[in-house]
Design a protein around this motif. Structure first.
Motif, mmCIF file in Angstrom:
data_model
loop_
_atom_site.group_PDB
_atom_site.id
_atom_site.type_symbol
_atom_site.label_atom_id
_atom_site.label_comp_id
_atom_site.label_asym_id
_atom_site.label_seq_id
_atom_site.Cartn_x
_atom_site.Cartn_y
_atom_site.Cartn_z
ATOM 1 N N ASP A 13 0.813 -1.220 0.000
ATOM 2 C CA ASP A 13 0.000 0.000 0.000
ATOM 3 C C ASP A 13 0.845 1.269 0.000
ATOM 4 O OD1 ASP A 13 -2.393 -1.408 -0.039
ATOM 5 O OD2 ASP A 13 -2.442 -1.570 2.142
ATOM 6 N N GLY A 14 1.844 1.342 -0.851
ATOM 7 C CA GLY A 14 2.646 2.558 -0.978
ATOM 8 C C GLY A 14 3.779 2.674 0.013
ATOM 9 N N PHE A 15 4.001 1.690 0.845
ATOM 10 C CA PHE A 15 5.105 1.702 1.799
ATOM 11 C C PHE A 15 6.285 0.952 1.192
ATOM 12 C CE2 PHE A 15 1.573 2.430 4.636
ATOM 13 C CZ PHE A 15 2.079 3.333 5.559
ATOM 14 N N ASP A 16 7.477 1.510 1.369
ATOM 15 C CA ASP A 16 8.697 0.872 0.896
ATOM 16 C C ASP A 16 9.690 0.779 2.050
ATOM 17 O OD1 ASP A 16 8.213 0.657 -2.005
ATOM 18 O OD2 ASP A 16 8.158 2.855 -1.911
ATOM 19 N N ILE A 17 10.522 -0.239 1.995
ATOM 20 C CA ILE A 17 11.595 -0.384 2.971
ATOM 21 C C ILE A 17 12.904 -0.087 2.261
ATOM 22 C CG2 ILE A 17 12.849 -1.965 4.481
ATOM 23 C CD1 ILE A 17 10.231 -3.495 4.849
ATOM 24 N N ALA A 18 13.744 0.709 2.899
ATOM 25 C CA ALA A 18 15.060 1.034 2.332
ATOM 26 C C ALA A 18 16.122 0.638 3.340
ATOM 27 C CB ALA A 18 15.149 2.520 2.024
#
Length: 183
Positions: A13-18
């Motif tokens: 849902d539009g969340f990313d992990i970096a």
């Protein structure tokens, strides 16, 4: 910075992990539509080094919640002020009454104004009122600054000056006492 979500590995849902790619870092962050949501960026200036521990804990909590909720941060800064005023003027009573008592004891008028700004904006921020923190980007950072100014004026400066005064020779201190009691 290596983004994982771009390849579909961890996008929800539009969340990313970096993950930071610096050699010794390798820490993770979470992003939502180009905005980092974890770890939270603290807002507000660093606390004054002479800030009392209990006030410091609330001040730092305000710095942590500020990116998410300006109203919460302002309310916490008002609580920090309450705790500071309670140290300066112990006992029961409303913060407004205690500030008035400090004014009677010759509180610097600018410190009184700083306290009243924090008290009123902090109160108004958690109640529907005339002050809207979302309309003034400069107001919340100014509140953090006011807490530090108050700590400097009512704790740090007296401590510094008192320490220097205590180093004066005994005979000079006695002469000052005689002078002050002769009135």
């Amino acid at each position: 910075m290596r983004m994982f979500g771009k390849e579909g590995l961890s996008t929800v849902d539009g969340f990313d992990i970096a993950q930071c790619t610096a050699t010794k870092c390798l820490k993770f962050s979470i992003w939502h539509h180009e905005t980092m949501v974890f770890p939270l960026n603290r807002q507000g200036e660093k606390p004054h080094p002479d800030m009392p521990g209990d006030v410091l804990a609330i001040y730092n909590e305000a710095r942590e919640v500020a990116p998410v909720s300006r109203k919460s941060a302002a309310g916490l800064l008002r609580l920090a002020l309450q705790m500071l005023v309670d140290e300066l003027e112990p006992g029961r009573g409303k913060i407004d009454t205690k500030i008035g008592a400090l004014v009677q004891k010759r509180l610097d008028p600018q410190v009184q104004q700083a306290m009243d700004v924090l008290r009123i904006v902090g109160n108004e921020s958690v109640h529907p009122g005339e002050i809207n923190l979302d309309e003034d980007d400069d107001l919340l950072p100014a509140l953090f600054n006011l807490v530090n100014i108050i700590v400097d004026q009512v704790i740090a400066r007296p401590k510094h000056i008192g320490g220097l005064f205590a180093k004066l020779p005994e005979a000079k201190l006695a002469a000052i006492e005689r002078r002050d009691n002769s009135k």
